[in-house]
Design an enzyme around this catalytic site. Sequence first.
Site, PDB file in Angstrom:
ATOM      1  N   PRO A  50       0.819  -1.219   0.000  1.00 54.51           N
ATOM      2  CA  PRO A  50       0.000   0.000   0.000  1.00 54.51           C
ATOM      3  C   PRO A  50       0.853   1.270   0.000  1.00 54.51           C
ATOM      4  O   PRO A  50       2.080   1.206   0.018  1.00 54.51           O
ATOM      5  CB  PRO A  50      -0.752  -0.124   1.323  1.00 54.51           C
ATOM      6  CG  PRO A  50       0.248  -0.753   2.240  1.00 54.51           C
ATOM      7  CD  PRO A  50       1.092  -1.673   1.375  1.00 54.51           C
ATOM      8  N   TRP A  51       0.157   2.414   0.063  1.00 52.89           N
ATOM      9  CA  TRP A  51       0.876   3.689   0.002  1.00 52.89           C
ATOM     10  C   TRP A  51       1.308   4.209   1.355  1.00 52.89           C
ATOM     11  O   TRP A  51       2.144   5.092   1.443  1.00 52.89           O
ATOM     12  CB  TRP A  51       0.044   4.760  -0.709  1.00 52.89           C
ATOM     13  CG  TRP A  51      -1.375   4.887  -0.222  1.00 52.89           C
ATOM     14  CD1 TRP A  51      -2.490   4.353  -0.807  1.00 52.89           C
ATOM     15  CD2 TRP A  51      -1.836   5.554   0.957  1.00 52.89           C
ATOM     16  NE1 TRP A  51      -3.612   4.640  -0.068  1.00 52.89           N
ATOM     17  CE2 TRP A  51      -3.244   5.384   1.025  1.00 52.89           C
ATOM     18  CE3 TRP A  51      -1.224   6.289   1.976  1.00 52.89           C
ATOM     19  CZ2 TRP A  51      -4.027   5.903   2.041  1.00 52.89           C
ATOM     20  CZ3 TRP A  51      -2.004   6.808   3.000  1.00 52.89           C
ATOM     21  CH2 TRP A  51      -3.386   6.612   3.025  1.00 52.89           C
ATOM     22  N   LYS A  75       5.087  -5.101  -6.244  1.00 54.95           N
ATOM     23  CA  LYS A  75       4.217  -4.114  -6.901  1.00 54.95           C
ATOM     24  C   LYS A  75       3.807  -3.104  -5.832  1.00 54.95           C
ATOM     25  O   LYS A  75       2.871  -3.327  -5.053  1.00 54.95           O
ATOM     26  CB  LYS A  75       2.990  -4.829  -7.476  1.00 54.95           C
ATOM     27  CG  LYS A  75       2.330  -4.165  -8.650  1.00 54.95           C
ATOM     28  CD  LYS A  75       1.902  -2.743  -8.435  1.00 54.95           C
ATOM     29  CE  LYS A  75       0.507  -2.592  -7.895  1.00 54.95           C
ATOM     30  NZ  LYS A  75       0.131  -1.174  -7.635  1.00 54.95           N
ATOM     31  N   SER A  77       2.383   0.594  -4.265  1.00 51.52           N
ATOM     32  CA  SER A  77       1.204   1.404  -4.585  1.00 51.52           C
ATOM     33  C   SER A  77       1.532   2.426  -5.664  1.00 51.52           C
ATOM     34  O   SER A  77       2.609   3.031  -5.666  1.00 51.52           O
ATOM     35  CB  SER A  77       0.727   2.128  -3.326  1.00 51.52           C
ATOM     36  OG  SER A  77      -0.190   3.136  -3.687  1.00 51.52           O
ATOM     37  N   SER A 129      -6.197  -2.758   1.444  1.00 50.98           N
ATOM     38  CA  SER A 129      -7.572  -2.714   1.952  1.00 50.98           C
ATOM     39  C   SER A 129      -8.225  -4.096   1.921  1.00 50.98           C
ATOM     40  O   SER A 129      -7.833  -4.975   1.142  1.00 50.98           O
ATOM     41  CB  SER A 129      -8.393  -1.737   1.105  1.00 50.98           C
ATOM     42  OG  SER A 129      -8.468  -2.228  -0.211  1.00 50.98           O
ATOM     43  N   THR A 132      -9.638  -4.990  -1.634  1.00 55.35           N
ATOM     44  CA  THR A 132      -8.656  -5.516  -2.592  1.00 55.35           C
ATOM     45  C   THR A 132      -8.196  -6.911  -2.152  1.00 55.35           C
ATOM     46  O   THR A 132      -7.996  -7.795  -2.997  1.00 55.35           O
ATOM     47  CB  THR A 132      -7.448  -4.563  -2.706  1.00 55.35           C
ATOM     48  OG1 THR A 132      -7.921  -3.255  -2.972  1.00 55.35           O
ATOM     49  CG2 THR A 132      -6.505  -4.983  -3.819  1.00 55.35           C
ATOM     50  N   GLU A 150      -2.611  -8.797   4.849  1.00 58.14           N
ATOM     51  CA  GLU A 150      -2.532  -7.819   5.945  1.00 58.14           C
ATOM     52  C   GLU A 150      -3.484  -6.684   5.560  1.00 58.14           C
ATOM     53  O   GLU A 150      -3.164  -5.864   4.687  1.00 58.14           O
ATOM     54  CB  GLU A 150      -1.104  -7.259   6.058  1.00 58.14           C
ATOM     55  CG  GLU A 150      -0.057  -8.289   6.397  1.00 58.14           C
ATOM     56  CD  GLU A 150      -0.102  -8.722   7.854  1.00 58.14           C
ATOM     57  OE1 GLU A 150      -0.797  -8.062   8.655  1.00 58.14           O
ATOM     58  OE2 GLU A 150       0.533  -9.720   8.177  1.00 58.14           O
ATOM     59  N   CYS A 184      -2.731   1.203   9.605  1.00 53.10           N
ATOM     60  CA  CYS A 184      -3.701   0.102   9.625  1.00 53.10           C
ATOM     61  C   CYS A 184      -4.137  -0.240  11.039  1.00 53.10           C
ATOM     62  O   CYS A 184      -5.279  -0.593  11.285  1.00 53.10           O
ATOM     63  CB  CYS A 184      -3.086  -1.121   8.972  1.00 53.10           C
ATOM     64  SG  CYS A 184      -1.462  -1.509   9.645  1.00 53.10           S
ATOM     65  N   GLU A 283     -13.283   1.734   8.653  1.00 48.41           N
ATOM     66  CA  GLU A 283     -11.937   2.313   8.762  1.00 48.41           C
ATOM     67  C   GLU A 283     -11.893   3.666   8.046  1.00 48.41           C
ATOM     68  O   GLU A 283     -12.248   3.762   6.877  1.00 48.41           O
ATOM     69  CB  GLU A 283     -10.934   1.359   8.098  1.00 48.41           C
ATOM     70  CG  GLU A 283      -9.502   1.847   8.176  1.00 48.41           C
ATOM     71  CD  GLU A 283      -8.532   0.916   7.450  1.00 48.41           C
ATOM     72  OE1 GLU A 283      -8.799   0.560   6.271  1.00 48.41           O
ATOM     73  OE2 GLU A 283      -7.505   0.557   8.044  1.00 48.41           O
TER      74      GLU A 283
END
Length: 393
Positions: A50-51, A75, A77, A129, A132, A150, A184, A283
């Site tokens: 993620p970012w 890969k 974000s 998320s 996803t 996660e 998170c 969230e």
Amino acid sequence: MDDVAACFEYYADLAESLDEKQRSPISLPMENFKSHILKEPIGVVGLITPWNYPLLMATWKVAPSLAAGCTAVLKPSELASLTCLELGAICMEVALPPGVLNIITGLGPEAGAPLSSHPHVDKVAFTGSTETGKRIMTAAAQMVKPVSLELGGKSPLIVFDDVDIDKAVEWAMFGVFANAGQVCSATSRLLLHEKIAKQFLDRLVAWAKNIKVSDPLEEGCRLGSVVSEEQYEKIKKFISTARSEGATILCGGARPQHLRRGFFIEPTIITDVSTSMQIWREEVFGPVICVKEFRTESEAVELANDTHYGLAGAVISNDEERCQRISKALHSGIVWINCSQPTFVQAPWGGNKRSGFGRELGEWGLDNYLTIKQVTKYCSDEPWGWYQPPSKL
Ligand SMILES: NC(=O)c1ccc[n+]([C@@H]2O[C@H](COP(=O)([O-])OP(=O)(O)OC[C@H]3O[C@@H](n4cnc5c(N)ncnc54)[C@H](O)[C@@H]3O)[C@@H](O)[C@H]2O)c1
Ligand SMILES: C[N+](C)(C)CCCC=O
């Protein structure tokens, strides 16, 4: 950056001790057999990240997967790829063999989804998320490909009436306002014992108003902008929905007046929350905390567990036995006692329920990328003796 370096150093050590642990014998009930296990790299792994904390989240996967002997396709974000590309440049500089770590950038459906469905990718490790995560799990299931997930959270922080209020207030703030709440494991649901609720909230508001919100490059900044306009609008919508559902915005809820540009949101405290409200259930991933009061320990636990998520939970109390009881009662993969958020590379990280499954960090993080083979040898000189030899027929 210190955490990133520490993570690589930690898994470099574990890679060496993994070699020492190979061929560990298994005790069997029959003397004429000997068995041992081999821990082998799972193969080619797809790492989708993620970012938020973009380099650290990638490192939590890259370091253990390479330590396990896998080759990896990372890969990152699309919103925060640059630090991962810099990691790639460092890997080239230190002569990591070509093809061991591969980094592809791009949008999720175009660059991430093919990793989940590709027949030559042996495992997918995903952080992001829950929505996803579901897509990745569905795609991977078609190939019976293992995944570790996660995902998001809506973690509780329970504060009892026997605490030092200011110390507890600071942990509550760190639990949800650090990194502008884009964490998170943010403890974004605050549960206060009714005896201290008013005093606690007065102090929390005073401390929150004292946070320096600014360009993170400014000295003393403790709250920067959120990642993107989309995230900014999403957080504002959460706040306006909470208001329209009947909650009270006790503090914050808007752009700080001194910052006309950028995606800045004030530290926001929301009270008069009911358990059916969106702000309690979903969230936010922003600097927003919602608050409820409780009377008894069992009520606190029930409220804490009233979520589809199960990443983290925290309790602040001076009663050690109570803290231990609550640690057991919380349905989450992580419990903090008398703090919120401290994270150590040696300790397992991961959630239950819709926060995902599998554990990163520690030895469990390495196991994510290993497959276990049993090697069993028949070591008697006698024939097996199940069938009659032809000569005796
Ligand atoms: N549990 C944890 O340890 C942890 C840590 C950090 C962030 N998170 C969670 O991450 C979320 C925020 O990150 P985000 O907005 O980047 O999440 P996201 O799910 O939107 O994206 C995460 C990654 O998945 C990729 N992706 C998107 N669609 C895809 C698809 N169909 N197939 C494969 N890959 C796809 C994205 O490009 C990105 O690289 C929050 O929910 C947060 O709680 C969890
Ligand atoms: C190490 N932190 C700061 C708790 C971040 C964990 C990653 C989740 O967003």
